[in-house]
Motif scaffolding. Structure first.
Motif, PDB file in Angstrom:
ATOM      1  N   PHE A   1       0.948  -1.093  -0.457  1.00 42.18           N
ATOM      2  CA  PHE A   1      -0.038  -0.295   0.302  1.00 42.18           C
ATOM      3  C   PHE A   1       0.677   1.147  -0.196  1.00 42.18           C
ATOM      4  O   PHE A   1       1.941   1.226   0.814  1.00 42.18           O
ATOM      5  CB  PHE A   1      -0.960   0.128   1.321  1.00 42.18           C
TER       6      PHE A   1
ATOM      7  N   ARG B   1      -2.577   7.561  -0.674  1.00 41.14           N
ATOM      8  CA  ARG B   1      -4.088   7.582  -0.211  1.00 41.14           C
ATOM      9  C   ARG B   1      -4.850   6.143   0.342  1.00 41.14           C
ATOM     10  O   ARG B   1      -4.325   5.908   0.962  1.00 41.14           O
ATOM     11  CB  ARG B   1      -4.181   7.087  -1.859  1.00 41.14           C
TER      12      ARG B   1
ATOM     13  N   GLN C   1      -6.764   1.592  -2.386  1.00 43.10           N
ATOM     14  CA  GLN C   1      -6.090   0.372  -3.332  1.00 43.10           C
ATOM     15  C   GLN C   1      -7.044  -1.053  -2.982  1.00 43.10           C
ATOM     16  O   GLN C   1      -6.093  -1.677  -3.824  1.00 43.10           O
ATOM     17  CB  GLN C   1      -4.613   0.976  -1.746  1.00 43.10           C
TER      18      GLN C   1
ATOM     19  N   GLU D   1      -9.126  -1.266  -5.749  1.00 44.14           N
ATOM     20  CA  GLU D   1      -8.402  -1.456  -6.856  1.00 44.14           C
ATOM     21  C   GLU D   1      -7.179  -2.278  -7.051  1.00 44.14           C
ATOM     22  O   GLU D   1      -7.378  -3.171  -8.160  1.00 44.14           O
ATOM     23  CB  GLU D   1      -7.388  -0.011  -7.195  1.00 44.14           C
TER      24      GLU D   1
END
Length: 127
Positions: free
Chosen positions: A5, A9, A14, A17
């Motif tokens: 990670f 963000r 994450q 995604e």
């Protein structure tokens, strides 16, 4: 699976995604049962609430379906998977064109370079 990670963000984005990528790339097969929130959060070393949020977003995207008593499954909707794959591809292409523009290439120059690279790859026996 490796869960790396970026610190800049939100982790749930994450996670979302990474799981999208695993679905559209076929690492998670259509109809495959996903591990429980608890197991996934342990595997990723994240809070279960963070994993729950990522999975909820994947449900909203239509890539994951929750079945009340048996857990979550990757969708069998191949069109939804294909649409997400195309959406991710367009994001990558837009990003690529933006980066090429930053170093001084127009879209037409970028396309020309891509064509030349493709031709060079074909000469080497690559497709």
């Amino acid at each position: 699976m490796t869960w790396d990670f970026a610190p800049d963000r939100p982790i749930y984005l994450q996670l979302q995604e990474l799981m999208k990528l695993n679905i559209v790339s076929g690492k998670y097969s259509p109809g495959e049962k996903l591990a429980s929130v608890r197991d996934l959060s342990i595997e990723a070393s994240v809070n279960p609430n963070t994993m729950q949020r990522a999975l909820t977003e994947l449900e909203r995207d239509g890539l994951v379906q929750a079945q009340r008593t048996s857990g979550r499954y990757v969708t069998n909707d191949m069109e939804a998977i294909r649409n997400m794959k195309n959406e991710l591809a367009m994001e990558l292409i837009d990003s690529f064109f933006s980066k090429m523009n930053e170093i001084g290439y127009s879209k037409s120059e970028t396309i020309e370079i891509i064509s030349k690279a493709k031709e060079a790859g074909n000469k080497d026996g690559n497709s």
